[in-house]
Design a protein around this motif. Structure first.
Motif, PDB file in Angstrom:
ATOM      1  N   TYR A 174      17.394  -3.649  32.662  1.00  0.00           N
ATOM      2  CA  TYR A 174      16.493  -2.758  33.392  1.00  0.00           C
ATOM      3  C   TYR A 174      15.635  -1.932  32.426  1.00  0.00           C
ATOM      4  CZ  TYR A 174      18.833  -3.745  37.857  1.00  0.00           C
ATOM      5  OH  TYR A 174      19.306  -4.346  38.985  1.00  0.00           O
ATOM      6  N   GLN A 175      16.256  -1.448  31.366  1.00  0.00           N
ATOM      7  CA  GLN A 175      15.519  -0.666  30.376  1.00  0.00           C
ATOM      8  C   GLN A 175      14.461  -1.542  29.688  1.00  0.00           C
ATOM      9  OE1 GLN A 175      18.008   1.129  27.418  1.00  0.00           O
ATOM     10  NE2 GLN A 175      16.381   2.422  26.644  1.00  0.00           N
ATOM     11  N   GLN A 176      14.790  -2.790  29.399  1.00  0.00           N
ATOM     12  CA  GLN A 176      13.825  -3.707  28.783  1.00  0.00           C
ATOM     13  C   GLN A 176      12.635  -3.951  29.708  1.00  0.00           C
ATOM     14  OE1 GLN A 176      15.663  -7.319  27.337  1.00  0.00           O
ATOM     15  NE2 GLN A 176      17.351  -6.175  26.446  1.00  0.00           N
ATOM     16  N   GLN A 177      12.886  -4.007  31.008  1.00  0.00           N
ATOM     17  CA  GLN A 177      11.777  -4.177  31.953  1.00  0.00           C
ATOM     18  C   GLN A 177      10.821  -2.994  31.881  1.00  0.00           C
ATOM     19  OE1 GLN A 177      13.450  -4.811  35.850  1.00  0.00           O
ATOM     20  NE2 GLN A 177      13.814  -6.983  35.488  1.00  0.00           N
ATOM     21  N   PHE A 178      11.369  -1.770  31.873  1.00  0.00           N
ATOM     22  CA  PHE A 178      10.517  -0.584  31.774  1.00  0.00           C
ATOM     23  C   PHE A 178       9.728  -0.581  30.469  1.00  0.00           C
ATOM     24  CE2 PHE A 178      13.600   1.496  34.805  1.00  0.00           C
ATOM     25  CZ  PHE A 178      12.682   1.633  35.831  1.00  0.00           C
ATOM     26  N   GLN A 187      17.625   1.864  42.923  1.00  0.00           N
ATOM     27  CA  GLN A 187      16.982   2.921  42.144  1.00  0.00           C
ATOM     28  C   GLN A 187      16.027   2.325  41.114  1.00  0.00           C
ATOM     29  OE1 GLN A 187      17.127   6.166  42.616  1.00  0.00           O
ATOM     30  NE2 GLN A 187      15.844   6.656  40.870  1.00  0.00           N
ATOM     31  N   HIS A 188      16.461   1.255  40.479  1.00  0.00           N
ATOM     32  CA  HIS A 188      15.611   0.603  39.474  1.00  0.00           C
ATOM     33  C   HIS A 188      14.339   0.050  40.115  1.00  0.00           C
ATOM     34  CE1 HIS A 188      14.191  -2.016  36.321  1.00  0.00           C
ATOM     35  NE2 HIS A 188      14.254  -3.019  37.159  1.00  0.00           N
ATOM     36  N   GLU A 189      14.475  -0.612  41.244  1.00  0.00           N
ATOM     37  CA  GLU A 189      13.302  -1.185  41.914  1.00  0.00           C
ATOM     38  C   GLU A 189      12.315  -0.092  42.329  1.00  0.00           C
ATOM     39  OE1 GLU A 189      12.187  -4.311  42.241  1.00  0.00           O
ATOM     40  OE2 GLU A 189      13.900  -4.841  40.994  1.00  0.00           O
ATOM     41  N   LYS A 190      12.848   1.027  42.813  1.00  0.00           N
ATOM     42  CA  LYS A 190      11.989   2.138  43.212  1.00  0.00           C
ATOM     43  C   LYS A 190      11.208   2.675  42.005  1.00  0.00           C
ATOM     44  CE  LYS A 190      14.246   4.787  46.147  1.00  0.00           C
ATOM     45  NZ  LYS A 190      14.976   5.956  46.686  1.00  0.00           N
ATOM     46  N   GLU A 191      11.905   2.888  40.894  1.00  0.00           N
ATOM     47  CA  GLU A 191      11.265   3.427  39.690  1.00  0.00           C
ATOM     48  C   GLU A 191      10.280   2.412  39.090  1.00  0.00           C
ATOM     49  OE1 GLU A 191      12.659   6.249  37.557  1.00  0.00           O
ATOM     50  OE2 GLU A 191      13.873   7.013  39.203  1.00  0.00           O
ATOM     51  N   LYS A 192      10.642   1.133  39.133  1.00  0.00           N
ATOM     52  CA  LYS A 192       9.750   0.099  38.588  1.00  0.00           C
ATOM     53  C   LYS A 192       8.482   0.006  39.429  1.00  0.00           C
ATOM     54  CE  LYS A 192      10.481  -4.344  39.064  1.00  0.00           C
ATOM     55  NZ  LYS A 192      11.024  -5.707  39.005  1.00  0.00           N
ATOM     56  N   SER A 193       8.621   0.087  40.729  1.00  0.00           N
ATOM     57  CA  SER A 193       7.444   0.055  41.606  1.00  0.00           C
ATOM     58  C   SER A 193       6.532   1.249  41.342  1.00  0.00           C
ATOM     59  CB  SER A 193       7.873   0.046  43.071  1.00  0.00           C
ATOM     60  OG  SER A 193       8.573  -1.121  43.368  1.00  0.00           O
ATOM     61  N   ALA A 194       7.121   2.423  41.172  1.00  0.00           N
ATOM     62  CA  ALA A 194       6.330   3.624  40.890  1.00  0.00           C
ATOM     63  C   ALA A 194       5.594   3.483  39.563  1.00  0.00           C
ATOM     64  CB  ALA A 194       7.225   4.855  40.867  1.00  0.00           C
ATOM     65  N   ALA A 224      12.781   7.268  34.175  1.00  0.00           N
ATOM     66  CA  ALA A 224      13.510   6.158  34.788  1.00  0.00           C
ATOM     67  C   ALA A 224      14.673   5.719  33.904  1.00  0.00           C
ATOM     68  CB  ALA A 224      12.557   4.991  35.034  1.00  0.00           C
ATOM     69  N   VAL A 225      14.446   5.642  32.608  1.00  0.00           N
ATOM     70  CA  VAL A 225      15.504   5.239  31.682  1.00  0.00           C
ATOM     71  C   VAL A 225      16.631   6.271  31.694  1.00  0.00           C
ATOM     72  CG1 VAL A 225      16.030   4.885  29.241  1.00  0.00           C
ATOM     73  CG2 VAL A 225      14.006   3.840  30.239  1.00  0.00           C
ATOM     74  N   VAL A 226      16.268   7.549  31.726  1.00  0.00           N
ATOM     75  CA  VAL A 226      17.291   8.596  31.775  1.00  0.00           C
ATOM     76  C   VAL A 226      18.096   8.481  33.071  1.00  0.00           C
ATOM     77  CG1 VAL A 226      17.642  11.099  31.975  1.00  0.00           C
ATOM     78  CG2 VAL A 226      16.102  10.184  30.233  1.00  0.00           C
ATOM     79  N   MET A 227      17.404   8.213  34.175  1.00  0.00           N
ATOM     80  CA  MET A 227      18.097   8.077  35.460  1.00  0.00           C
ATOM     81  C   MET A 227      19.087   6.913  35.416  1.00  0.00           C
ATOM     82  SD  MET A 227      18.680   9.187  38.349  1.00  0.00           S
ATOM     83  CE  MET A 227      17.647   9.873  39.568  1.00  0.00           C
ATOM     84  N   VAL A 228      18.662   5.810  34.852  1.00  0.00           N
ATOM     85  CA  VAL A 228      19.557   4.650  34.738  1.00  0.00           C
ATOM     86  C   VAL A 228      20.744   5.007  33.847  1.00  0.00           C
ATOM     87  CG1 VAL A 228      19.739   2.302  33.854  1.00  0.00           C
ATOM     88  CG2 VAL A 228      17.781   2.945  35.242  1.00  0.00           C
ATOM     89  N   ALA A 229      20.490   5.722  32.749  1.00  0.00           N
ATOM     90  CA  ALA A 229      21.577   6.116  31.849  1.00  0.00           C
ATOM     91  C   ALA A 229      22.570   7.040  32.556  1.00  0.00           C
ATOM     92  CB  ALA A 229      21.002   6.792  30.604  1.00  0.00           C
ATOM     93  N   VAL A 230      22.060   7.943  33.375  1.00  0.00           N
ATOM     94  CA  VAL A 230      22.944   8.843  34.124  1.00  0.00           C
ATOM     95  C   VAL A 230      23.805   8.046  35.105  1.00  0.00           C
ATOM     96  CG1 VAL A 230      22.959  10.668  35.892  1.00  0.00           C
ATOM     97  CG2 VAL A 230      21.532  10.898  33.857  1.00  0.00           C
ATOM     98  N   ILE A 231      23.207   7.096  35.766  1.00  0.00           N
ATOM     99  CA  ILE A 231      23.974   6.276  36.716  1.00  0.00           C
ATOM    100  C   ILE A 231      25.047   5.474  35.986  1.00  0.00           C
ATOM    101  CG2 ILE A 231      23.815   4.322  38.312  1.00  0.00           C
ATOM    102  CD1 ILE A 231      21.085   5.454  39.177  1.00  0.00           C
ATOM    103  N   ILE A 232      24.675   4.912  34.832  1.00  0.00           N
ATOM    104  CA  ILE A 232      25.661   4.165  34.045  1.00  0.00           C
ATOM    105  C   ILE A 232      26.765   5.106  33.561  1.00  0.00           C
ATOM    106  CG2 ILE A 232      25.997   2.881  31.886  1.00  0.00           C
ATOM    107  CD1 ILE A 232      24.712   1.237  34.095  1.00  0.00           C
ATOM    108  N   GLY A 233      26.394   6.318  33.136  1.00  0.00           N
ATOM    109  CA  GLY A 233      27.407   7.294  32.735  1.00  0.00           C
ATOM    110  C   GLY A 233      28.338   7.639  33.885  1.00  0.00           C
ATOM    111  N   LEU A 286      13.238 -11.401  32.768  1.00  0.00           N
ATOM    112  CA  LEU A 286      14.181 -10.285  32.760  1.00  0.00           C
ATOM    113  C   LEU A 286      14.808 -10.082  34.139  1.00  0.00           C
ATOM    114  CD1 LEU A 286      12.258  -7.748  30.503  1.00  0.00           C
ATOM    115  CD2 LEU A 286      14.416  -8.868  29.962  1.00  0.00           C
ATOM    116  N   GLU A 287      14.025 -10.285  35.195  1.00  0.00           N
ATOM    117  CA  GLU A 287      14.570 -10.178  36.556  1.00  0.00           C
ATOM    118  C   GLU A 287      15.608 -11.270  36.801  1.00  0.00           C
ATOM    119  OE1 GLU A 287      11.052 -10.268  38.955  1.00  0.00           O
ATOM    120  OE2 GLU A 287      10.594  -8.156  38.570  1.00  0.00           O
TER     121      GLU A 287
END
Length: 166
Positions: free
Chosen positions: A148-152, A91-98, A55-64, A120-121
């Motif tokens: 988002y990363q801090q939440q994970f 995307q974050h909500e989906k990954e956090k729910s999973a 999830a963190v990698v996915m968020v980093a890719v989106i930010i990139g 954090l929310e």
């Protein structure tokens, strides 16, 4: 019985005891099962770590993706501004729910972790409100990614703290 005769009698009984003692049954089978159970438990605990890392990698890719030069022409770059923030949030909500579903049966090590998650929310919502005013602000986008990363990390650490991992 005097102390000297007691000690002599005790020493005599100790000398009569066998030097080696063997267990009544084979203990290796139990040891093997315990090691296998511990290895299985370690494997299942690592799954949420990989999920959170993905999830963190996915968020980093989106930010990139967001950091690349932005064209003002909507046909050249249709995902900008609020649509990008919305996609990132979904995307974050989906990954956090999973992640939460995968950790559902795991006990938390602290009572107030959900309060921290709510804080954090709230921070993420404040950043999104600021992004409505300045949708292409890279500093705000980085802050949102950090929250988002801090939440994970919070969810992961509460359910699988480092002192429990081998």
């Amino acid at each position: 019985m005097t102390m000297k005769t007691f000690e002599k009698h005790l020493q005599q009984q100790l000398d009569e005891l066998p030097r080696e003692r063997h267990p009544d049954k084979d203990l290796w089978q139990g040891i093997d099962l315990a090691i296998q159970a511990q290895a299985d438990e370690t494997r299942t605990k690592r799954q949420p770590v990989w999920l959170a890392s993905a999830a963190v990698v996915m968020v980093a890719v989106i930010i990139g993706f967001m950091m690349r030069p932005v064209s003002t022409d909507p046909e050249v770059n249709p995902v900008t501004g609020q649509s990008l923030v919305k996609a990132l949030s979904q995307q974050h909500e989906k990954e956090k729910s999973a992640l939460l579903v995968s950790l559902e049966g795991t006990p938390a090590v602290t009572e107030n972790w959900q309060e921290q998650l709510t804080e954090l929310e709230d921070a993420a919502e404040a950043i999104k409100a600021a992004l409505k005013e300045d949708p292409n602000n890279t500093a705000l986008l980085r802050m949102l990614q950090s929250v988002y990363q801090q939440q994970f990390l919070l969810i992961e650490r509460v359910h699988a703290p480092k002192w429990q991992q081998i």
